[in-house]
Design an enzyme around this catalytic site. Structure first.
Site, PDB file in Angstrom:
ATOM      1  N   HIS A  43      26.942  37.560 -18.200  1.00  0.00           N
ATOM      2  CA  HIS A  43      26.194  36.240 -18.889  1.00  0.00           C
ATOM      3  C   HIS A  43      25.231  36.107 -17.797  1.00  0.00           C
ATOM      4  O   HIS A  43      24.779  35.000 -17.559  1.00  0.00           O
ATOM      5  CB  HIS A  43      26.967  35.033 -19.029  1.00  0.00           C
ATOM      6  N   ASN A 102      31.744  30.868 -26.582  1.00  0.00           N
ATOM      7  CA  ASN A 102      30.556  31.872 -27.319  1.00  0.00           C
ATOM      8  C   ASN A 102      30.123  31.519 -28.386  1.00  0.00           C
ATOM      9  O   ASN A 102      30.787  30.357 -28.995  1.00  0.00           O
ATOM     10  CB  ASN A 102      31.265  33.061 -27.147  1.00  0.00           C
TER      11      ASN A 102
HETATM   12 FE1  HDD Z   1      33.695  34.854 -19.195  1.00  0.00          FE
HETATM   13  C1  HDD Z   1      31.247  33.982 -17.470  1.00  0.00           C
HETATM   14  C2  HDD Z   1      32.512  32.892 -21.841  1.00  0.00           C
HETATM   15  C3  HDD Z   1      36.343  35.873 -21.229  1.00  0.00           C
HETATM   16  C4  HDD Z   1      35.149  36.085 -16.261  1.00  0.00           C
HETATM   17  N1  HDD Z   1      32.228  33.753 -19.632  1.00  0.00           N
HETATM   18  C5  HDD Z   1      31.008  33.317 -18.611  1.00  0.00           C
HETATM   19  C6  HDD Z   1      30.208  32.545 -19.110  1.00  0.00           C
HETATM   20  C7  HDD Z   1      30.401  32.460 -20.441  1.00  0.00           C
HETATM   21  C8  HDD Z   1      31.801  33.057 -20.807  1.00  0.00           C
HETATM   22  C9  HDD Z   1      29.911  31.471 -21.531  1.00  0.00           C
HETATM   23  C10 HDD Z   1      29.030  32.436 -18.688  1.00  0.00           C
HETATM   24  C11 HDD Z   1      29.127  30.735 -18.023  1.00  0.00           C
HETATM   25  C12 HDD Z   1      27.661  30.505 -17.436  1.00  0.00           C
HETATM   26  O1  HDD Z   1      26.669  30.062 -18.223  1.00  0.00           O
HETATM   27  O2  HDD Z   1      27.773  30.180 -16.260  1.00  0.00           O
HETATM   28  N2  HDD Z   1      34.254  34.577 -21.229  1.00  0.00           N
HETATM   29  C13 HDD Z   1      33.485  33.811 -22.142  1.00  0.00           C
HETATM   30  C14 HDD Z   1      34.411  33.702 -23.322  1.00  0.00           C
HETATM   31  C15 HDD Z   1      35.549  34.633 -23.100  1.00  0.00           C
HETATM   32  C16 HDD Z   1      35.385  35.084 -21.837  1.00  0.00           C
HETATM   33  C17 HDD Z   1      34.482  32.733 -24.721  1.00  0.00           C
HETATM   34  C18 HDD Z   1      36.720  35.104 -23.992  1.00  0.00           C
HETATM   35  C19 HDD Z   1      37.267  34.205 -24.966  1.00  0.00           C
HETATM   36  N3  HDD Z   1      35.576  36.116 -19.124  1.00  0.00           N
HETATM   37  C20 HDD Z   1      36.231  36.233 -19.617  1.00  0.00           C
HETATM   38  C21 HDD Z   1      37.604  37.032 -19.272  1.00  0.00           C
HETATM   39  C22 HDD Z   1      37.269  37.020 -17.787  1.00  0.00           C
HETATM   40  C23 HDD Z   1      36.007  36.445 -17.917  1.00  0.00           C
HETATM   41  C24 HDD Z   1      38.807  37.697 -20.003  1.00  0.00           C
HETATM   42  C25 HDD Z   1      38.025  37.625 -16.922  1.00  0.00           C
HETATM   43  C26 HDD Z   1      39.173  37.775 -16.717  1.00  0.00           C
HETATM   44  N4  HDD Z   1      33.102  35.154 -17.397  1.00  0.00           N
HETATM   45  C27 HDD Z   1      33.851  35.621 -16.270  1.00  0.00           C
HETATM   46  C28 HDD Z   1      33.456  35.519 -15.005  1.00  0.00           C
HETATM   47  C29 HDD Z   1      31.957  34.931 -15.403  1.00  0.00           C
HETATM   48  C30 HDD Z   1      32.053  34.708 -16.790  1.00  0.00           C
HETATM   49  C31 HDD Z   1      33.404  37.151 -14.471  1.00  0.00           C
HETATM   50  C32 HDD Z   1      30.771  35.552 -14.733  1.00  0.00           C
HETATM   51  C33 HDD Z   1      30.275  34.607 -13.969  1.00  0.00           C
HETATM   52  C34 HDD Z   1      31.017  33.451 -13.828  1.00  0.00           C
HETATM   53  O3  HDD Z   1      32.117  33.568 -14.628  1.00  0.00           O
HETATM   54  O4  HDD Z   1      30.426  32.194 -13.572  1.00  0.00           O
HETATM   55  O5  HDD Z   1      34.130  34.889 -14.011  1.00  0.00           O
END
Ligand code: HDD
Length: 708
Positions: free
Chosen positions: A77, A150
């Site tokens: 993202h 999402n």
């Molecule tokens: Fe995630 C960012 C949505 C599964 C780990 N995720 C992130 C963002 C969104 C989502 C909208 C951006 C937020 C922003 O604008 O700063 N992610 C989802 C959805 C998931 C999902 C709807 C499943 C239903 N994500 C998911 C899993 C993991 C992560 C299973 C890890 C185990 N996601 C992350 C992260 C991020 C992230 C690596 C990257 C940057 C951040 O968080 O701030 O922690």
């Protein structure tokens, strides 16, 4: 007790942020130490032509700061756009939750929203075929609540353990870092073809949902099943939905690829401009509430994030509206530094045991440690709660808070026992007392094994043009895969979704259908069984079709904020322009005058008009519709303009409304358009605008394509 300085529900987050905002208007330039600067153009030198002196602390401070301007982009993202707004509840959920912002209809809760793509880097195109992030931070008086969702209601994988693998597979390949912001490559499809649980999600990603017309025209979903808890401690399951007031609309794939070249900031610009123009984007918040007693009622497991709850089984109840009404003042400070986490809860909302959600609860805070540099990221203005923070967390990089007093531990007597604990009745958070009685296992519930039932439900619920787009998207993506075994595995997977879809894609890839579809299991799947037995199933769903999954039935007729191109050249019929301007303004749409050059255009009645854009600096794919006003001289001039002909051909190919005055035949005959729905060539502006409100005429794709 430590008192919050905020007034519940009333305090404006914008006012809160103002404390941290600077505006250089009429101000004098200073160093970071507040020293007024006398010369910001020249470094300090030993004589006019001499070397630069190390003592030039002004130069060194400026360069040092510049050298450290970048922070690591988000791992996923990375590319995003944000906006401030408010959430207004119009129906209380008091019966189900004690979350005050979902109970008190007199409240307005400030929000910050960040939309994003998943796979691409920070500078990548907005129009990649991808899931869109839809993350909302509610600054409630009880603390920040983040709904980090999402625009697709399900996810690729069932267990957080697989998240790094999924993301590694979709990111550019590690040897050559190709391709950027695209899933059409070997490693992604290799992973997907070996992970049948991702089938439902890839059906969505191959649908037009993954190429939205605008961030303002897409749905949002909390994805997981969460839990609401009321003041009696009773729980209910809940799914969150955002429904866009402008309806759900997408672009064509050929168009998306071209927009990526012509204006890779298309979505970001569209959101920014809409807010600047006062056309505030709006979404209704909806909930599907499922009583705990119905936990095992359906053909799917509520804890499985690859499943949705069809709206036909559990209707979405609309409870409030979110309006985005202010652009950030500074992209980096706000949109880049905002951090969301599904772990940010308020009393009245709680987690479930969805294993994907459970892993997410760890990841979001952890990732900020490297992205934002330390544990104090909650103190960055956009991340701050409207409540004053009192606890015994201390120090760390970039501590902004000056904690008074001697005691930073609890219990203490030196500090008078402060800060005090809050009883549940006073808003202290208590976890839902879910009963757990289990043995540790590393495995999955058998109830998670239906990988094809809802994938088929999704496909079967689409209109014919939508199904065709899915077929074409799979054909496109898999044709970019170079490993034959991966293509074959994916065709086998599709066989289990829909035979006709599999045959079509196999045909495009030059492959035979190698495998028979697995049989459909009747009835709900048992929750127990061997947790190591992952053989996928296809379970008959409670319904055969879910119209809510198709965009074809989405709201039509709204043309507010749509952008219509009008091709103008010397001799253009001014009466048409006036009528168009009036009629579009009345419906809240915009027109842009496109001419061969930026020079003033003289209309047939001698008036001078200033074009907004030119045929060489813009493109048809950036507009929702086109109109060609008449005027003999203008029509002849346009007929001699290859770019104007291409413009109309492309509008035709992308199934958009085309309008023209009666006397434009000499030009229209030069284009490759054919008669049909959405093409109004008799100058009837009312009918033309009605056609714009239909968004697209996808049926046109079955006919001959315009060479555009
Ligand atoms: Fe995630 C960012 C949505 C599964 C780990 N995720 C992130 C963002 C969104 C989502 C909208 C951006 C937020 C922003 O604008 O700063 N992610 C989802 C959805 C998931 C999902 C709807 C499943 C239903 N994500 C998911 C899993 C993991 C992560 C299973 C890890 C185990 N996601 C992350 C992260 C991020 C992230 C690596 C990257 C940057 C951040 O968080 O701030 O922690």
């Amino acid at each position: 007790m430590a008192k919050s300085t905020s007034t519940p529900g009333k305090k404006s987050k914008s006012a809160d942020l103002l404390k941290f905002t600077t505006d250089a208007t009429n101000a004098t330039i200073t160093t970071d130490q507040g020293l007024k600067i006398n010369d910001d153009h020249n470094s300090l030198k030993a004589g006019e032509r001499g070397g630069t002196l190390l003592e030039d602390m002004i130069l060194r401070e400026k360069i040092t700061h510049f050298d450290h301007e970048r922070i690591p982009e988000r791992i996923v993202h990375a590319r995003g756009s944000g906006a401030h707004g408010i959430f207004k509840l119009n129906r209380s959920l008091k019966e189900f939750t004690k979350a005050a912002f979902l109970c008190d209809t007199s409240r307005e809760t400030p929000v910050f929203v960040r939309f994003s793509t998943v796979a691409g880097s920070r500078g990548s195109t907005d129009l990649a075929r991808d899931v869109r992030g839809f993350a909302v931070k509610f600054y409630t008086a009880e603390g920040n609540y983040d709904l980090v969702g999402n625009n697709i209601p399900v996810f690729f994988i069932q267990d957080a353990m697989k998240f790094p693998d999924l993301i590694h597979s979709v990111k550019p390949e590690p040897d050559n870092e190709i391709p950027q912001a695209a899933s059409a490559h070997d490693t992604f499809w290799d992973f997907i073809s070996l992970m049948p649980e991702s089938t439902h999600m890839v059906m969505w990603v191959m649908s037009d949902r993954a190429i939205p017309r605008s961030l303002r025209m897409m749905e949002g979903f909390g994805v997981h099943t969460f839990r609401l808890v009321n003041d009696k401690g009773q729980g209910s399951f809940v799914k969150f939905h955002w429904k866009p007031v402008l309806g759900i609309h997408s672009v064509a794939w050929d168009e998306a690829q071209k927009i990526s070249g012509k204006d890779s900031d298309f979505h970001r610009r569209d959101l920014w401009e809409a807010i600047e123009e006062g056309n505030y984007p709006e979404w209704e918040l909806g909930v599907q509430i499922i009583p705990e007693k119905d936990e095992h009622k359906y053909a799917f497991d509520l804890l499985d994030p690859t499943k949705l709850v069809p709206e036909e089984l559990v209707p979405v109840q609309i409870i409030g509206k979110m309006t985005l009404n202010r652009n950030p003042d500074n992209f980096f400070a706000e949109t880049e530094q905002v951090m969301f986490s599904p772990a940010h809860l308020v009393p009245g909302i709680d987690f479930t045991n969805d294993p994907l959600l459970q892993g997410r609860l760890f990841s979001y805070t952890d990732t900020q440690l490297s992205r934002l540099g330390g544990p104090n990221f909650h103190q960055i203005p956009v991340n701050r709660s409207v409540n004053t923070i009192y606890n015994n967390q201390r120090d760390g990089h970039m501590q902004m808070q000056i904690n008074k007093g001697k005691s930073s531990y609890s219990p203490n007597s030196i500090g008078g026992g402060c800060p005090f604990l809050a009883k549940a009745a006073e808003g202290g958070f208590t976890s839902y007392a879910e009963r757990i009685d289990a043995r540790k296992i590393r495995g999955r519930s058998k109830s998670f094994r239906d990988h094809f039932g809802q994938a088929a439900l999704f496909y079967d619920s689409q209109s014919e043009p939508e199904q065709q787009h899915i077929k074409d998207a799979f054909s496109f993506e898999l044709s970019k895969v170079t490993a034959p075994a991966v293509r074959e595995r994916m065709v086998n997977t599709l066989t289990n979704v829909n035979l006709e879809l599999a045959k079509y894609v196999a045909g495009k890839l030059g492959l035979p259908l190698l495998q028979k579809a697995i049989p459909v299991e009747n009835g709900a799947i048992p929750a127990d069984g061997n947790p190591k037995d992952y053989a996928p199933l296809k379970v008959k769903q409670d319904i055969e079709q879910s119209p809510a999954l198709s965009m074809a039935g989405s709201k039509k007729g709204i043309i507010a904020t749509r952008c219509i191109a009008v091709l103008v050249v010397n001799g253009t019929n001014a009466a048409t322009l006036r009528e168009l301007q009036k009629a579009t303004a009345a419906k809240g749409a915009k027109i842009k005058l496109i001419a061969p050059t930026l020079g003033v255009v003289k209309t047939a009645d001698g008036k001078q008009i200033q074009p907004d854009e030119t045929l060489f600096n813009t493109a048809s794919v950036l507009f929702d519709a086109v109109y060609i006003p008449g005027g003999k001289m203008a029509v002849d001039a346009l007929a001699a303009e290859p770019d104007a002909i291409h413009f109309v051909n492309e509008q035709f190919r992308h199934c958009k409304a085309i309008g023209a005055d009666k006397d434009t035949a000499a030009f229209m005959e030069k284009t490759s358009y054919h008669d049909g729905e959405g093409i109004i060539t008799d100058g009837n502006i009312k009918q033309f605008l009605n056609a714009v409100g239909q968004h697209r005429f996808w049926e046109r794709e079955t006919g001959r394509k315009a060479p555009a």
